[in-house]
Write a protein that holds these residues in place. Structure first.
Motif, PDB file in Angstrom:
ATOM      1  N   ASP A  95      -0.453  55.192  -5.980  1.00  0.00           N
ATOM      2  CA  ASP A  95      -1.676  55.936  -5.670  1.00  0.00           C
ATOM      3  C   ASP A  95      -2.940  55.092  -5.757  1.00  0.00           C
ATOM      4  O   ASP A  95      -3.843  55.235  -4.938  1.00  0.00           O
ATOM      5  CB  ASP A  95      -1.779  57.174  -6.550  1.00  0.00           C
ATOM      6  N   ALA A  96      -2.997  54.168  -6.714  1.00  0.00           N
ATOM      7  CA  ALA A  96      -4.224  53.374  -6.849  1.00  0.00           C
ATOM      8  C   ALA A  96      -4.419  52.479  -5.622  1.00  0.00           C
ATOM      9  O   ALA A  96      -5.519  52.363  -5.070  1.00  0.00           O
ATOM     10  CB  ALA A  96      -4.165  52.526  -8.116  1.00  0.00           C
ATOM     11  N   LEU A  97      -3.335  51.865  -5.203  1.00  0.00           N
ATOM     12  CA  LEU A  97      -3.381  51.002  -4.023  1.00  0.00           C
ATOM     13  C   LEU A  97      -3.723  51.811  -2.772  1.00  0.00           C
ATOM     14  O   LEU A  97      -4.569  51.414  -1.958  1.00  0.00           O
ATOM     15  CB  LEU A  97      -1.991  50.417  -3.828  1.00  0.00           C
ATOM     16  N   SER A  98      -3.058  52.938  -2.656  1.00  0.00           N
ATOM     17  CA  SER A  98      -3.263  53.803  -1.511  1.00  0.00           C
ATOM     18  C   SER A  98      -4.724  54.246  -1.445  1.00  0.00           C
ATOM     19  O   SER A  98      -5.348  54.228  -0.378  1.00  0.00           O
ATOM     20  CB  SER A  98      -2.328  55.004  -1.640  1.00  0.00           C
ATOM     21  N   ALA A  99      -5.266  54.599  -2.604  1.00  0.00           N
ATOM     22  CA  ALA A  99      -6.662  55.053  -2.645  1.00  0.00           C
ATOM     23  C   ALA A  99      -7.605  53.913  -2.279  1.00  0.00           C
ATOM     24  O   ALA A  99      -8.594  54.101  -1.566  1.00  0.00           O
ATOM     25  CB  ALA A  99      -6.999  55.596  -4.032  1.00  0.00           C
ATOM     26  N   ARG A 100      -7.288  52.688  -2.732  1.00  0.00           N
ATOM     27  CA  ARG A 100      -8.145  51.555  -2.400  1.00  0.00           C
ATOM     28  C   ARG A 100      -8.134  51.303  -0.890  1.00  0.00           C
ATOM     29  O   ARG A 100      -9.172  51.101  -0.255  1.00  0.00           O
ATOM     30  CB  ARG A 100      -7.665  50.300  -3.145  1.00  0.00           C
ATOM     31  N   MET A 101      -6.958  51.333  -0.315  1.00  0.00           N
ATOM     32  CA  MET A 101      -6.855  51.090   1.120  1.00  0.00           C
ATOM     33  C   MET A 101      -7.597  52.175   1.904  1.00  0.00           C
ATOM     34  O   MET A 101      -8.308  51.892   2.877  1.00  0.00           O
ATOM     35  CB  MET A 101      -5.380  51.035   1.547  1.00  0.00           C
TER      36      MET A 101
ATOM     37  N   GLY B 111      -3.472  53.366   4.306  1.00  0.00           N
ATOM     38  CA  GLY B 111      -2.892  53.475   2.969  1.00  0.00           C
ATOM     39  C   GLY B 111      -2.150  54.763   2.684  1.00  0.00           C
ATOM     40  O   GLY B 111      -1.755  55.005   1.551  1.00  0.00           O
ATOM     41  N   PHE B 112      -1.959  55.604   3.704  1.00  0.00           N
ATOM     42  CA  PHE B 112      -1.244  56.851   3.441  1.00  0.00           C
ATOM     43  C   PHE B 112       0.242  56.548   3.171  1.00  0.00           C
ATOM     44  O   PHE B 112       0.678  56.566   2.028  1.00  0.00           O
ATOM     45  CB  PHE B 112      -1.446  57.838   4.598  1.00  0.00           C
TER      46      PHE B 112
ATOM     47  N   SER C 250       1.704  57.125  -0.857  1.00  0.00           N
ATOM     48  CA  SER C 250       0.396  57.571  -1.332  1.00  0.00           C
ATOM     49  C   SER C 250       0.469  58.151  -2.740  1.00  0.00           C
ATOM     50  O   SER C 250      -0.513  58.137  -3.473  1.00  0.00           O
ATOM     51  CB  SER C 250      -0.196  58.598  -0.362  1.00  0.00           C
TER      52      SER C 250
ATOM     53  N   LEU D 193      -9.682  61.723  -0.285  1.00  0.00           N
ATOM     54  CA  LEU D 193     -10.522  60.679  -0.888  1.00  0.00           C
ATOM     55  C   LEU D 193     -11.993  60.984  -0.680  1.00  0.00           C
ATOM     56  O   LEU D 193     -12.815  60.859  -1.601  1.00  0.00           O
ATOM     57  CB  LEU D 193     -10.209  59.326  -0.244  1.00  0.00           C
TER      58      LEU D 193
END
Ligand code: SF4
Lengths: 474, 169, 256
Positions: C191-197, C181-182, C187, C227
């Motif tokens: 950011d929300a998607l990236s953090a979830r991944m 998700g970087f 990222s 994270l």
């Protein structure tokens, strides 16, 4: 509410991430699709070879579309069918409506067709007072829920069985009954839809392939709903897009080899049918009329552009299933007819960059889509080209544009670049927290809403440290 | 493994039932027993092609022609079988109404061993040789199914819940 | 008859802007590994950035200008080694594409591309082997970046090197082929998607019992570390170069 607007991808996706029911459904769908495809591919000796055959077949057709369409028309006419060319979605809807009105149709059954989603055909027909029934189980479910499909081959993939049971209770006045098992739900849909199949005046299906040498259209399903829709009513209308054309049966076969395996992990779906024209005089069944409407909607232009490879897409859905973005947010977040990687390329091309420009950015370029795409479509490259157009048309955010321009300016001037690097590392030292592990950032931005900025342990960039060391060497 | 054995294996893997018979009349006791087991009325609806060659079968009431969906058991004749994928190929025509393939609960298909080919390649050639195609060429690989709810496969979505293939010869 | 021993080949270290500014130690570890393998190492002082940030955001003209500078800086060397899959992929895969309408620069880009290697790929190609060293971490997961897996295709080589030096402490985890998700600017933009991944990646790493995460890409590492810090996970993050530099080089590492 998730908005049906591709420009709202970010708020939509954040909402989807918080939706626990959706997350459960997506996790289940992902593991199902991936496992089935993996097994199916392991069973063939050389899937790469099959892929190459399929790609070559499609490419041959794309190189020769106008002639193939003429040939298709000629052969379809010879079999008693009729071809209609629709330049725009409105054209397609009008042609369908004209046929329905001429036949004084009331009930329309529909097989799954992404092209009809693209033209919003159901809305057009319903506005004209027609009773439209989707017959693919997934499509039927989302029609009851008044939602768009969230996946190109599994439209109701975002629904749990409980949600489906609730919809059925609400829409089917059948009293108390057990709807806990999936088999019960399937049975109930079968009973409800059976009556509609038999009562329909017009059946509308999509097509997976248009075969020029024979004038045939091919439909691939597992339920058999496509065949019932095509066979029972007196009129069969096919809505298909231009790039479904192939030269001949063998080329069609090459594509079928990869379609089922990539889509549902089946060597062959339960039903694949080639239809060539309406009922023949001596036959006992089949429709009296058969119409094939071929939609362009910008595809002839795409064919001449740097995005031509996208028209090789056979809508297998593998890129969606393997996409880490799609599998975390589902199809509705994209706010467009086609979701996932293929949708992020197609939406800006079909609906305009203005509408679709956010979607090509919703990718880490992880490359998994291109890896699994049976048609060898370089999806990340196409997404990058769309970002280039977004930037050219100044649709990207001003803030990012300025930052990236400035960064690029620096990166072509080594002296300034390295000065800036020193400034960054120096500032970072000032921002370190007491433990020295993270930076205290005075403002909240995308990076640190859910993440820390790990602190750099050194105050001097590598290059300066290295140069000092070299100078000290004898 | 030879082509016929492979065909039986793949078709069975596709959730179809396969019975090997030497000739058509051997199918009749099997069908009668099946009707008893499933408590089905002893009625069988035949395609005109099959009707012409059907032997005397006193225990079963026969009808023929196309269907309006009221026939629970229908039987047709296939044109070819594909071993590689466990697929039947049926051609439409005056003798082979296509509704029989999709409307009944139970679809019985008869096929001779010598009609089974290794893979689809041979089928495309055979079809091209036919000249103009019949109205419908149906490739059937097992009973109707759906995985639209929770990715779970359920049989009998709209088409037949049960596909029974008789390999003759 | 005697011959002069030939000069060992000259390697340019393309250090990458992230290593340069965020983890200089990774740069030094890379130099150590290259010298250990018997190469002369130089760090061209005029290198800046491979150009991914503008390239991946549609600023292709800017990326082209940056690429020209790096090509000029890097072309004199025998090899160019990069401690990052994504920057190595940028140079070796994307630079030639950037000059599709410019035969002269495309030729130069191709030549540089053909000499450019991601660190693990280069070491493996030289037949370098490692054994555990005193500071070799235990319970370690190897996160392969998508660029190492699908662009430089050097993930199996990195796996091999790490297998030698970590042995049974290299912990396999679920779905290693899925992106963390970087994705550079992704990222921050998503950011929300990236953090979830990223959190999913950390979940599977922790579930495998790993306590240290090693990767050849600093971008992925900083994202995952950021994270882990926020979520108070007890995980250490180290670059592949650091882990290998701490390992015991085997004899055959020395060029004859
Ligand atoms: S882009 Fe490729 S993987 Fe995605 S749906 Fe189209 S053919 Fe399938």
């Amino acid at each position: 509410m998730i908005q049906r607007d591709a420009r709202q991808f970010i708020p939509n996706s954040e909402q989807a991430l918080q939706d626990t029911t959706l997350q459960t459904a997506l996790a289940r769908a992902k593991s199902g699709f991936l496992g089935k495809r993996r097994k199916a591919i392991a069973l063939v000796d050389d899937f790469e070879f099959l892929k190459q055959q399929a790609q070559a077949a499609k490419q041959r057709a794309l190189d020769n579309i106008p002639a193939l369409l003429d040939q298709f028309e000629h052969n379809l006419n010879a079999a008693g069918g009729q071809l209609h060319r629709a330049a725009t979605p409105d054209d397609l809807n009008r042609i369908v409506l004209d046929i329905c009105q001429r036949r004084q149709a009331k009930i329309i059954t529909k097989g799954k067709s992404m092209v009809s989603e693209e033209t919003h055909l159901n809305t057009a027909l319903e506005q004209a007072g027609l009773d439209v029934v989707e017959t693919d189980l997934g499509e039927y479910i989302i029609q009851l829920a008044k939602e768009p499909p969230s996946h190109i081959i599994a439209p109701a993939v975002h629904k749990t069985r409980q949600a489906v049971a609730e919809l059925f209770r609400h829409h089917h006045a059948l009293g108390e009954r057990d709807l806990n098992e999936i088999s019960n739900l399937v049975e109930e849909a079968r009973q409800m839809l059976r009556q509609r199949f038999l009562a329909a005046d017009v059946g509308i299906t999509g097509a997976n392939l248009l075969v020029a040498s024979t004038g045939s259209i091919a439909i691939v399903t597992n339920e058999g709903n496509g065949d019932l829709t095509a066979t029972l009513p007196p009129v069969h209308i096919v809505t298909a897009s231009l790039e479904k054309l192939v030269e001949n049966l063998e080329d069609a076969g090459a594509i079928l080899e990869v379609l089922g395996r990539s889509a549902t992990g089946q060597a062959m779906s339960a039903y694949t049918t080639f239809f060539t024209g309406p009922k023949r005089p001596s036959e006992l069944d089949g429709p009296e009329e058969m119409h094939v409407i071929v939609l362009d909607n910008g595809r002839s232009d795409i064919l001449q552009s740097e995005f031509a490879a996208m028209l090789r897409c056979i809508r297998c859905g593998a890129c969606l299933n393997h996409c880490p973005v799609y599998s975390n947010v589902g199809g509705h977040a994209y706010g467009s007819v086609y979701p996932g990687p293929m949708g992020s390329v197609l939406t800006p091309l079909l609906e305009g960059l203005n509408q679709g420009h956010v979607l090509p950015n919703a990718s880490t370029f992880c490359g998994r889509c291109a890896e699994v795409c049976p048609m060898g479509i370089p999806l990340p490259d196409l997404l990058r080209k769309l970002r280039e157009q977004e930037h050219r048309q100044q649709l990207d955010s001003t803030g990012w544009r300025m930052v990236l321009r400035f960064y690029s300016w620096l990166a072509t001037r080594p002296r300034w670049f390295h000065l800036a690097m020193r400034a960054i590392t120096f500032t970072q030292r000032l921002l370190r927290d007491a433990s020295g592990t993270r930076l205290r950032v005075p403002f909240s931005n995308g990076w640190n809403r859910q993440r820390e900025l790990p602190a750099a342990p050194d105050a001097t960039p590598f290059l300066q440290q290295w140069q000092k060391q070299q100078e000290r060497k004898p | 493994m030879n082509t016929v054995e492979r065909f039986i294996e793949t078709l069975t893997a596709n959730a179809a039932h396969v019975s090997c018979i030497r000739q058509l009349d051997e199918a009749i006791p099997l069908i009668e027993r099946f009707m008893q087991e499933k408590a089905l009325p002893p009625r069988l609806h035949l395609s005109p092609a099959l009707q012409r060659e059907w032997p005397v079968s006193n225990g079963i009431t026969l009808s023929h022609g196309t269907t309006d969906g009221t026939h629970k058991l229908c039987a047709s004749r296939a044109w070819a079988g594909i071993a590689d994928t466990g697929t039947l190929v049926l051609l439409s025509g005056p003798d082979n109404p296509t509704r029989l393939n999709f409307l009944p609960d139970y679809h019985l298909v008869f096929l001779r061993k010598d009609q089974i080919v290794a893979d689809k390649k041979a089928i495309w050639q055979k079809l091209e040789q036919q000249g103009a195609l019949p109205r419908a060429v149906n490739f059937i690989s097992g009973p109707s199914r759906t995985a639209d709810i929770e990715q779970t496969i359920a049989l009998g979505a709209h088409g037949p819940r049960f596909l029974w293939v008789f390999v003759e010869g | 008859m005697t011959t002069e021993p030939a000069q060992p080949p000259l390697v340019a270290l393309f250090v990458t802007c992230l290593v340069n500014s965020q983890r200089p130690a990774v740069g030094f570890a890379t130099v150590k590994l290259l010298e250990q393998a018997g190469f002369r190492v130089e760090v061209p002082p005029d290198q800046t950035c491979c150009g991914q940030p503008p390239y991946n955001n549609g600023l292709t003209d800017e990326a082209r200008r940056i690429a020209k500078l790096q090509i000029q800086v890097l072309e004199p060397y025998d090899w160019i080694v990069v401690p990052s899959g994504s920057c190595a992929g940028m140079i070796s895969v994307h630079y030639p594409h950037l000059f599709e309408n410019d035969a002269h620069w495309q030729e130069r880009a191709r030549r540089v591309a053909s000499k450019t290697r991601e660190l693990a790929a280069f070491l493996a190609q030289q037949g370098v082997r490692f054994a555990p060293g005193p500071d070799t971490p235990t319970a370690t997961a190897h996160h392969t970046s998508c660029s190492c897996r699908r662009e430089t295709r050097s993930h199996t080589q990195a796996d091999g090197l790490l297998q030698d030096c970590l042995q049974d402490q290299l912990k396999p985890f679920a779905e290693p082929e899925v992106c963390c998700g970087f994705g550079g600017t992704f990222s921050a933009k998503f950011d929300a998607l990236s953090a979830r991944m990223g959190s999913q990646k950390l979940d599977s790493i922790e579930a495998a019992g790993a306590r240290t995460v090693v990767s050849a890409d600093l971008g992925c590492l900083l994202h995952l570390q950021g994270l882990a810090l926020r979520q108070q996970r007890d995980l250490q993050f180290r670059h592949l170069a650091e882990v290998l530099a701490d390992a015991e080089p085997q004899r055959e590492n020395k060029r004859p």
